[in-house]
Scaffold this motif. Structure first.
Motif, PDB file in Angstrom:
ATOM      1  N   MET A   1       0.860  -1.182   0.000  1.00 28.03           N
ATOM      2  CA  MET A   1       0.000   0.000   0.000  1.00 28.03           C
ATOM      3  C   MET A   1       0.892   1.225   0.000  1.00 28.03           C
ATOM      4  N   LEU A   2       0.441   2.233  -0.727  1.00 27.25           N
ATOM      5  CA  LEU A   2       1.171   3.484  -0.816  1.00 27.25           C
ATOM      6  C   LEU A   2       0.453   4.503   0.062  1.00 27.25           C
ATOM      7  N   VAL A   3       1.202   5.132   0.953  1.00 25.30           N
ATOM      8  CA  VAL A   3       0.638   6.130   1.863  1.00 25.30           C
ATOM      9  C   VAL A   3       1.491   7.392   1.806  1.00 25.30           C
ATOM     10  N   GLU A   4       0.923   8.490   2.247  1.00 27.63           N
ATOM     11  CA  GLU A   4       1.692   9.728   2.349  1.00 27.63           C
ATOM     12  C   GLU A   4       1.909  10.031   3.822  1.00 27.63           C
ATOM     13  N   ILE A   5       3.168  10.214   4.181  1.00 30.55           N
ATOM     14  CA  ILE A   5       3.533  10.536   5.560  1.00 30.55           C
ATOM     15  C   ILE A   5       4.478  11.730   5.520  1.00 30.55           C
ATOM     16  N   GLU A   6       4.110  12.782   6.201  1.00 30.11           N
ATOM     17  CA  GLU A   6       4.933  13.989   6.286  1.00 30.11           C
ATOM     18  C   GLU A   6       5.388  14.455   4.901  1.00 30.11           C
ATOM     19  N   GLY A   7       4.470  14.408   3.937  1.00 26.70           N
ATOM     20  CA  GLY A   7       4.757  14.889   2.596  1.00 26.70           C
ATOM     21  C   GLY A   7       5.536  13.930   1.717  1.00 26.70           C
ATOM     22  N   ARG A   8       5.805  12.706   2.205  1.00 26.69           N
ATOM     23  CA  ARG A   8       6.533  11.703   1.422  1.00 26.69           C
ATOM     24  C   ARG A   8       5.624  10.546   1.074  1.00 26.69           C
TER      25      ARG A   8
ATOM     26  N   ASN B   1       3.980  -6.246   2.457  1.00 32.06           N
ATOM     27  CA  ASN B   1       3.888  -7.432   3.293  1.00 32.06           C
ATOM     28  C   ASN B   1       4.641  -8.533   2.553  1.00 32.06           C
ATOM     29  N   VAL B   2       5.842  -8.824   3.012  1.00 29.73           N
ATOM     30  CA  VAL B   2       6.707  -9.822   2.384  1.00 29.73           C
ATOM     31  C   VAL B   2       6.689 -11.065   3.264  1.00 29.73           C
ATOM     32  N   ASP B   3       5.861 -12.026   2.886  1.00 25.23           N
ATOM     33  CA  ASP B   3       5.733 -13.281   3.649  1.00 25.23           C
ATOM     34  C   ASP B   3       5.429 -13.038   5.121  1.00 25.23           C
ATOM     35  N   GLY B   4       4.576 -12.060   5.400  1.00 23.04           N
ATOM     36  CA  GLY B   4       4.167 -11.782   6.775  1.00 23.04           C
ATOM     37  C   GLY B   4       5.056 -10.786   7.502  1.00 23.04           C
ATOM     38  N   GLU B   5       6.129 -10.360   6.874  1.00 25.86           N
ATOM     39  CA  GLU B   5       7.024  -9.358   7.455  1.00 25.86           C
ATOM     40  C   GLU B   5       6.816  -8.047   6.707  1.00 25.86           C
ATOM     41  N   TYR B   6       6.709  -6.947   7.426  1.00 23.51           N
ATOM     42  CA  TYR B   6       6.420  -5.655   6.809  1.00 23.51           C
ATOM     43  C   TYR B   6       7.704  -4.886   6.542  1.00 23.51           C
ATOM     44  N   LYS B   7       7.762  -4.276   5.353  1.00 26.87           N
ATOM     45  CA  LYS B   7       8.891  -3.447   4.930  1.00 26.87           C
ATOM     46  C   LYS B   7       8.321  -2.127   4.442  1.00 26.87           C
ATOM     47  N   ALA B   8       9.012  -1.016   4.708  1.00 30.92           N
ATOM     48  CA  ALA B   8       8.545   0.302   4.271  1.00 30.92           C
ATOM     49  C   ALA B   8       9.681   1.034   3.568  1.00 30.92           C
ATOM     50  N   TYR B   9       9.369   1.559   2.367  1.00 33.46           N
ATOM     51  CA  TYR B   9      10.365   2.260   1.563  1.00 33.46           C
ATOM     52  C   TYR B   9       9.773   3.547   0.998  1.00 33.46           C
ATOM     53  N   THR B  10      10.610   4.578   0.904  1.00 31.46           N
ATOM     54  CA  THR B  10      10.203   5.799   0.211  1.00 31.46           C
ATOM     55  C   THR B  10      10.037   5.463  -1.268  1.00 31.46           C
ATOM     56  N   ASN B  11       9.016   6.018  -1.888  1.00 35.35           N
ATOM     57  CA  ASN B  11       8.706   5.757  -3.291  1.00 35.35           C
ATOM     58  C   ASN B  11       9.638   6.592  -4.175  1.00 35.35           C
ATOM     59  N   TRP B  12      10.922   6.212  -4.188  1.00 30.59           N
ATOM     60  CA  TRP B  12      11.953   6.984  -4.873  1.00 30.59           C
ATOM     61  C   TRP B  12      13.045   6.051  -5.364  1.00 30.59           C
ATOM     62  N   CYS B  13      13.231   6.010  -6.677  1.00 35.53           N
ATOM     63  CA  CYS B  13      14.267   5.168  -7.271  1.00 35.53           C
ATOM     64  C   CYS B  13      15.592   5.919  -7.292  1.00 35.53           C
ATOM     65  N   ALA B  14      16.669   5.237  -6.951  1.00 32.21           N
ATOM     66  CA  ALA B  14      17.998   5.849  -6.929  1.00 32.21           C
ATOM     67  C   ALA B  14      18.491   6.228  -8.319  1.00 32.21           C
ATOM     68  N   HIS B  15      17.914   5.673  -9.353  1.00 31.34           N
ATOM     69  CA  HIS B  15      18.380   5.948 -10.712  1.00 31.34           C
ATOM     70  C   HIS B  15      18.040   7.365 -11.150  1.00 31.34           C
ATOM     71  N   GLN B  16      16.725   7.663 -11.282  1.00 33.41           N
ATOM     72  CA  GLN B  16      16.327   9.012 -11.679  1.00 33.41           C
ATOM     73  C   GLN B  16      15.066   9.459 -10.942  1.00 33.41           C
ATOM     74  N   ALA B  17      14.960   9.057  -9.694  1.00 35.24           N
ATOM     75  CA  ALA B  17      13.890   9.490  -8.787  1.00 35.24           C
ATOM     76  C   ALA B  17      12.495   9.049  -9.238  1.00 35.24           C
TER      77      ALA B  17
ATOM     78  N   PRO C   1      15.498   3.890   0.063  1.00 32.24           N
ATOM     79  CA  PRO C   1      15.392   4.535   1.372  1.00 32.24           C
ATOM     80  C   PRO C   1      14.325   3.807   2.199  1.00 32.24           C
ATOM     81  N   SER C   2      14.729   3.263   3.330  1.00 24.38           N
ATOM     82  CA  SER C   2      13.805   2.459   4.138  1.00 24.38           C
ATOM     83  C   SER C   2      13.402   3.188   5.414  1.00 24.38           C
ATOM     84  N   HIS C   3      12.322   2.684   6.016  1.00 21.44           N
ATOM     85  CA  HIS C   3      11.788   3.242   7.255  1.00 21.44           C
ATOM     86  C   HIS C   3      11.463   2.092   8.200  1.00 21.44           C
ATOM     87  N   PRO C   4      11.722   2.268   9.483  1.00 24.67           N
ATOM     88  CA  PRO C   4      11.332   1.244  10.437  1.00 24.67           C
ATOM     89  C   PRO C   4       9.817   1.029  10.406  1.00 24.67           C
ATOM     90  N   VAL C   5       9.408  -0.219  10.434  1.00 33.66           N
ATOM     91  CA  VAL C   5       7.976  -0.549  10.430  1.00 33.66           C
ATOM     92  C   VAL C   5       7.761  -1.707  11.398  1.00 33.66           C
TER      93      VAL C   5
END
Length: 120
Positions: free
Chosen positions: A18-25, A31-47, A105-109
């Motif tokens: 799911m894509l959410v907006e938090i603090e303008g990001r 949900n990866v096999d029951g484990e949650y991961k959170a990443y900024t929606n930004w590719c290192a190549h060309q954003a 770019p990851s975030h604790p979840v």
């Protein structure tokens, strides 16, 4: 870091995101096999909006020197995220790029009771 409740855990099934907006990001929670991961929606190549890309797998290869053959195996099904702009690929289990030293770019979840909580 500030914590944000983004959803209930039962709203995000295995293999979904799911894509959410938090603090303008824009941040995607996977949900990866029951484990949650959170990443900024930004590719290192060309954003590009990497978290909106396709989830698929990848190939591994081994070279058999004795028989001079390459053995290929499909693996990591639903764990490889491909940026929709230029195809850069990342492993959603750890955020690492498959082709460069880039990192999403990851975030604790974590799950607190029934809530998915992301720290930004």
């Amino acid at each position: 870091m500030k914590e944000h409740v983004v959803a209930r855990a039962d709203e995000l099934n295995k293999g979904e995101r799911m894509l959410v907006e938090i603090e303008g990001r824009e941040i995607a929670v996977f949900n990866v096999d029951g484990e949650y991961k959170a990443y900024t929606n930004w590719c290192a190549h060309q954003a590009g909006p990497v978290c909106e890309g396709t989830l698929t797998g990848t190939w591994t290869a081994e070279y058999d020197q004795e028989n001079l053959k390459v053995c290929m195996e499909w693996c990591s099904e639903d764990k490889i995220l491909s940026c929709p702009w230029h195809g850069w690929e990342y492993n959603v289990t750890n955020g690492e790029s498959l082709t460069s030293n880039a990192q999403l770019p990851s975030h604790p979840v974590r799950v607190d009771g029934e809530d998915i909580v992301v720290s930004v």
